[in-house]
Enzyme design. Structure first.
Site, PDB file in Angstrom:
ATOM      1  N   ASP A 290      43.885  52.029  65.878  1.00 58.58           N
ATOM      2  CA  ASP A 290      42.709  52.088  66.643  1.00 58.58           C
ATOM      3  C   ASP A 290      41.885  53.084  66.446  1.00 58.58           C
ATOM      4  O   ASP A 290      41.827  53.766  65.292  1.00 58.58           O
ATOM      5  CB  ASP A 290      43.305  52.299  68.203  1.00 58.58           C
ATOM      6  CG  ASP A 290      43.702  53.784  68.242  1.00 58.58           C
ATOM      7  OD1 ASP A 290      44.444  54.447  67.257  1.00 58.58           O
ATOM      8  OD2 ASP A 290      44.063  54.415  69.327  1.00 58.58           O
TER       9      ASP A 290
ATOM     10  N   HIS B 135      49.704  46.944  62.168  1.00 59.01           N
ATOM     11  CA  HIS B 135      48.437  46.793  63.078  1.00 59.01           C
ATOM     12  C   HIS B 135      47.291  47.820  62.925  1.00 59.01           C
ATOM     13  O   HIS B 135      47.619  49.081  62.790  1.00 59.01           O
ATOM     14  CB  HIS B 135      49.301  47.213  64.459  1.00 59.01           C
ATOM     15  CG  HIS B 135      48.375  47.157  65.648  1.00 59.01           C
ATOM     16  ND1 HIS B 135      47.932  45.857  66.373  1.00 59.01           N
ATOM     17  CD2 HIS B 135      47.396  48.070  66.429  1.00 59.01           C
ATOM     18  CE1 HIS B 135      47.157  46.153  67.334  1.00 59.01           C
ATOM     19  NE2 HIS B 135      46.909  47.372  67.307  1.00 59.01           N
TER      20      HIS B 135
ATOM     21  N   ASP C 261      56.890  42.510  61.053  1.00 63.98           N
ATOM     22  CA  ASP C 261      55.650  42.647  60.150  1.00 63.98           C
ATOM     23  C   ASP C 261      54.616  41.663  60.570  1.00 63.98           C
ATOM     24  O   ASP C 261      53.970  40.814  59.798  1.00 63.98           O
ATOM     25  CB  ASP C 261      55.808  42.589  58.694  1.00 63.98           C
ATOM     26  CG  ASP C 261      54.694  43.056  57.886  1.00 63.98           C
ATOM     27  OD1 ASP C 261      53.655  43.710  58.177  1.00 63.98           O
ATOM     28  OD2 ASP C 261      54.677  42.481  56.596  1.00 63.98           O
TER      29      ASP C 261
ATOM     30  N   GLU D 161      52.565  49.355  64.008  1.00 67.12           N
ATOM     31  CA  GLU D 161      51.216  50.176  63.685  1.00 67.12           C
ATOM     32  C   GLU D 161      51.287  51.052  62.468  1.00 67.12           C
ATOM     33  O   GLU D 161      52.585  51.371  61.958  1.00 67.12           O
ATOM     34  CB  GLU D 161      50.809  50.796  64.983  1.00 67.12           C
ATOM     35  CG  GLU D 161      49.406  51.472  65.016  1.00 67.12           C
ATOM     36  CD  GLU D 161      48.899  51.408  66.263  1.00 67.12           C
ATOM     37  OE1 GLU D 161      49.264  51.114  67.151  1.00 67.12           O
ATOM     38  OE2 GLU D 161      47.489  52.085  66.325  1.00 67.12           O
TER      39      GLU D 161
HETATM   40  O1  9MR Z   1      53.343  57.223  68.875  1.00 74.13           O
HETATM   41  C1  9MR Z   1      52.948  57.247  70.291  1.00 74.13           C
HETATM   42  C2  9MR Z   1      54.395  56.658  70.911  1.00 74.13           C
HETATM   43  O2  9MR Z   1      55.212  57.822  70.887  1.00 74.13           O
HETATM   44  C3  9MR Z   1      54.198  56.042  72.188  1.00 74.13           C
HETATM   45  O3  9MR Z   1      55.364  55.812  72.929  1.00 74.13           O
HETATM   46  C4  9MR Z   1      53.164  54.988  72.496  1.00 74.13           C
HETATM   47  C5  9MR Z   1      52.931  54.654  73.613  1.00 74.13           C
HETATM   48  O4  9MR Z   1      52.159  55.524  74.312  1.00 74.13           O
HETATM   49  O5  9MR Z   1      51.929  55.616  71.819  1.00 74.13           O
HETATM   50  C6  9MR Z   1      52.126  55.916  70.577  1.00 74.13           C
HETATM   51  O6  9MR Z   1      50.851  56.250  70.019  1.00 74.13           O
HETATM   52  C7  9MR Z   1      49.822  55.295  70.053  1.00 74.13           C
HETATM   53  C8  9MR Z   1      48.558  55.946  70.565  1.00 74.13           C
HETATM   54  O7  9MR Z   1      48.934  55.947  72.088  1.00 74.13           O
HETATM   55  C9  9MR Z   1      47.209  55.252  70.345  1.00 74.13           C
HETATM   56  N1  9MR Z   1      47.022  55.281  68.898  1.00 74.13           N
HETATM   57  C10 9MR Z   1      48.160  54.339  68.320  1.00 74.13           C
HETATM   58  C11 9MR Z   1      49.557  55.328  68.364  1.00 74.13           C
HETATM   59  C12 9MR Z   1      50.635  54.833  67.634  1.00 74.13           C
HETATM   60  O8  9MR Z   1      50.843  53.423  67.943  1.00 74.13           O
END
Ligand code: 9MR
Length: 847
Positions: free
Chosen positions: A340, A657, A705, A714
């Site tokens: 993102d 992602h 994947d 991601e």
């Molecule tokens: O790494 C984060 C994980 O520990 C959480 O469970 C999740 C849901 O809140 O979010 C992950 O972080 C994401 C972030 O919220 C937005 N940018 C991408 C991050 C990686 O997926």
């Protein structure tokens, strides 16, 4: 345009019925769009009154007027599309835009709040592309809408669409991953003198023979497997194979057992040298606020993101969310968090800290080697590239601090955007979110660490960081419980954290190491985290649990904390725990959490960091070997038989992602660069793709994947920082030969210090049985200290690292004899502890 897809789908359905075999997949299900081909009419599609329809070349086209503000100011759509709860749909369309533009495509509730079940924001080009998405409907709804929102452009443009398709309403497909041969190996390489382990999936319960073959197919080693029973993390019955006694380098080896032959692999010295660099090169293309130079990263060049050039609203003058503040900040720069475009202080904090620690390890660990060139714009300056890259993020974290010392938790888009979307094309409003104690302490910790590390290169930057760190610490103490909201998740991740005592401990530890000051020392010693058992089998640290970052630095970075020996021993105790987990696990990983969670691959790596740190502290080879073995899991020795690092291994993740490495959605975009780590198996499967494909998965199988699976696949800055640290540790082991300690003892005593300087005497004793004939002694200062005047050796200094070479008259040190040398140093702000690591002719002396 006439389509043949319908006929193909019927054929596929018929074939499935005849064989009685696979159930229909979403895109074989019935078509739900009444007229998506626009062959003779636009009916029953509708448009807002500022548009008109034209059938042109078999497509539905519209001229979009300029001067609208919001995406929804111009819409074309179709109503009354039925959705069935829990069923999976394939949504696709072909679109062109002239000039190219971002369009929004939604399948949504037709009334307020217009809940979107799939939301895409493809960058549509003049020549056009087909865009495909899958989702599982969370609702039963007879009258969903499919809409294209095409408003918001200052200038007029033309949008055409064709082959709009929403297929599904059939039960979700049963997804079976292709896991290839049942012998699972590290598909990249084993070190010749390192451990070599593999896992066999088999129904057999007693030992089976195995054979190691070279690239010509000749058997070069053989043995028997060890049955390990049913592995909970995969549900498979497995055996392990240990072929560590084979030490000959070569490429294209395979391992055969139970009639199956593994994917090929190498046995190779320095096999991790490129991953060590690629894992860090990842950060340049994550940068916000700077154009990515295609000459430095061929295929990855792109305009600067979020620098106030339309359609970006930019990060140079960002307001808060409504009601949160009445000022604006320049928070440009830094790294995008993940796939993102958000930038979050607590995740930036752990990432930059880990990268600075990777650098700091090169000053303090006996086997560590310099990190080398990352091919970034700053390459060739006087600062190591790894620090230039870290500074890109640290400068951003500093910008997130308010004048009162508190730090904003995050900055991101007002609403979530779809994929693909290059950073410079993101049209969303950017907003600062409230300050938080956790973010403030992340800045205190990273700025304190940066203050000591950058001191020899840029004293002003170091001083700026130290001032920011102290100010953040004071502000956090005054506001000890300002927590980020768990519901503030529109347009970006929440990164909420209900407990910040660990952030206090980490910040105090870094401030203490850098300054040596009593306030921080007292805080560290009084914190429950200082003596707590931190070594959880699930994960030692992550963005929300940071106590171990403090503990590891207190153990591995020189400081004079009372009871430091116990701190170092606690890390060794942690490594002993993870060593036990590696040995007990038939896939050999230091991670055993029961169910796996979001970003599990980074937890595997962070637990591996503890093993590496214990080896750095003790030189005990079993910890090193467990750390080397752990990487096998990430590179193919796992239930899915695949590597999780792009570009590494026969079969590797490549569709992580990301809004800009979105090759699988738009072939003009690249896949993620080599060295990008996927988040990894996640039993909670929170995204629609994973939910459609992976329901009921055993932990190691909860991964796909697919670019749509943000919960399992991601890419993220805090995951690659873990990969960077570990791949550097393994790369530094060369061919796996254990580096012997030096036969020397060094006594390093700073006899006196005064406001601007200090004086140190060093005794070098030959504890071996052979004479030393010519010597070079090396150590590093903690911060910006400098050699001023010296005696009895030839001193030179490169940044923090000092080299003292013998004079002619003291060149020879006979066994049992000593040489005494000394110097006066120029002081620098902060602590000036004796070094932990002093090497004589490259080998570590006891101190
Ligand atoms: O790494 C984060 C994980 O520990 C959480 O469970 C999740 C849901 O809140 O979010 C992950 O972080 C994401 C972030 O919220 C937005 N940018 C991408 C991050 C990686 O997926």
């Amino acid at each position: 345009m006439l389509r043949r897809i319908g006929i193909l789908a019927v054929a596929a359905l018929t074939a499935a019925c005849l064989t009685g075999a696979p159930p229909v997949t979403a895109d074989e299900g019935p078509e739900q769009i009444p007229n998506g081909t626009f062959d003779t009419t636009a009916d029953p599609w509708w448009h807002t009154s500022n548009l008109d329809f034209e059938l042109s070349g078999g497509r539905l086209c519209t001229n979009v007027p300029g001067g609208t503000v919001n995406p929804w100011d111009a819409i074309i759509g179709v109503n009354d599309i039925p959705l069935v709860k829990d069923e999976t749909y394939a949504f696709s369309f072909f679109a062109t835009a002239d000039p190219s533009k971002v369009a929004r495509a939604f399948v949504q509730l037709p009334t307020d709040p217009y809940t979107q079940y799939v939301a895409a924001a493809p960058e549509v080009s003049v020549s056009g592309n087909t865009y495909s998405y899958t989702f599982t409907s969370p609702v039963d709804l007879p009258n969903a809408q499919v809409v294209f929102q095409i408003g918001g452009s200052a200038t007029p443009w033309r949008f055409c669409v064709d082959n709009v398709s929403l297929k599904g309403g059939a039960p979700p497909e049963v997804y079976t991953p292709d896991t290839g041969p049942r012998v699972r190996v590290n598909q990249v390489a084993y070190l010749p003198k390192g451990p070599k382990n593999a896992t066999l999936v088999t129904g057999a319960t007693s030992a089976l023979p195995w054979q190691l073959k070279n690239s010509a197919g000749a058997v070069v080693a053989h043995g028997s497997t060890t049955p390990r029973g049913v592995d909970d993390s995969s549900g498979q019955n497995v055996h392990s194979i240990d072929f560590g006694s084979y030490v000959k380098a070569g490429t294209g080896y395979t391992l055969t057992a139970d009639g199956e032959t593994s994917r090929p692999f190498d046995i190779k010295p320095d096999a991790y040298a490129s991953l060590k660099l690629d894992a860090l090169k990842f950060y340049y293309t994550q940068r916000s606020g700077i154009a990515i130079d295609d000459a430095l990263r061929p295929g990855y060049g792109r305009p600067a993101g979020h620098v106030d050039v339309a359609p970006n609203q930019g990060d140079k003058n960002v307001p808060c969310q409504p009601g949160v503040c009445d000022y604006r900040l320049d928070v440009s720069g830094g790294w995008y968090d993940a796939g993102d475009h958000g930038k979050y202080v607590v995740n930036g904090g752990i990432s930059v800290a880990q990268i600075m620690s990777e650098f700091e390890r090169t000053k303090n660990a006996p086997t560590a080697k310099p990190i080398g060139s990352l091919n970034i714009p700053e390459s060739g300056d006087a600062v190591p590239d790894v620090l230039d890259e870290a500074r890109w993020e640290q400068e951003f974290l500093l910008k997130m601090q308010r004048p009162d010392g508190m730090v904003h938790h995050k900055i991101h888009d007002e609403n979530w955007t779809g994929l693909p979307l290059l950073p410079h094309l993101d049209p969303q409003k950017r907003e600062l979110h409230p300050v938080s104690t956790a973010a403030t302490l992340n800045l205190a910790a990273t700025a304190a660490q940066a203050a000591r590390i950058f001191a020899p290169y840029d004293a002003a930057f170091a001083a700026k960081n130290l001032a920011a760190a102290k100010k953040a610490w004071t502000a956090a103490k005054a506001n000890p419980n300002l927590l980020a909201s768990p519901s503030d998740g529109n347009g970006g991740g929440t990164y909420d954290d209900a407990k910040v005592s660990d952030e206090f401990y980490w910040a105090a530890a870094e401030l203490y190491i850098t300054t040596g000051e009593k306030e921080y020392k007292d805080f560290v010693l009084a914190s429950p985290h200082h003596t707590a058992d931190l070594w959880s089998k699930s994960g030692v640290f992550d963005w929300g649990n940071v106590a171990a970052l403090g503990r590891l630095d207190l153990a591995t970075v020189p400081n004079e904390l009372p009871g430091r020996a116990a701190v170092r021993q606690s890390v060794v105790d942690g490594a002993e725990r993870y060593l036990g987990v590696v040995k007990a696990h038939p896939y050999g990983l230091p991670f055993d959490p029961g169910n796996y969670f979001w970003g599990s691959n980074s937890a595997v790596l962070n637990n591996t960091v503890v093993l590496g740190a214990a080896y750095d502290i003790t030189g005990t080879v079993k910890y090193r070997d467990a750390a080397i073995e752990a990487i096998d899991y990430l590179l193919g020795r796992n239930a899915l038989n695949q590597s999780y690092v792009t570009g590494y291994g026969e079969v590797a993740s490549k569709n992580e992602h990301s809004r800009w490495y979105a090759h699988s959605l738009d072939t003009s975009l690249p896949n993620p660069p080599h060295g990008t780590l996927a988040g990894g198996p996640n039993s909670d499967i929170q995204d629609p793709v994973a939910q459609a494909k992976l329901k009921g998965c055993k932990p190691q199988f909860c991964y796909i994947d697919d670019i749509g699976s943000y919960a399992t696949n991601e890419e993220a800055i805090n995951w690659n920082s873990a990969l960077s640290w570990v791949s550097a540790f393994i790369a530094d082991q060369g061919d796996g030969t254990v580096k012997a300690p030096g036969a020397c003892k060094v006594t390093y005593t700073t006899h006196g210090s005064w406001p601007t300087g200090f004086t140190t005497q060093i005794t070098i004793e030959n504890t071996g049985t052979k004479a030393v004939d010519g010597w070079k002694l090396q150590w590093s200062f903690l911060g910006g200290q400098k050699i001023d005047h010296s005696w009895s050796a030839n001193f030179s200094q490169q940044a923090a690292t000092v080299t003292a070479e013998n004079e002619t008259w003291n060149k020879t040190i006979k066994p049992g004899q000593s040489v005494v040398i000394g110097y006066n140093g120029l002081g620098a702000p902060g602590a000036n502890p004796s070094p932990d690591l002093i090497t004589l002719n490259g080998a570590a002396c006891s101190t």
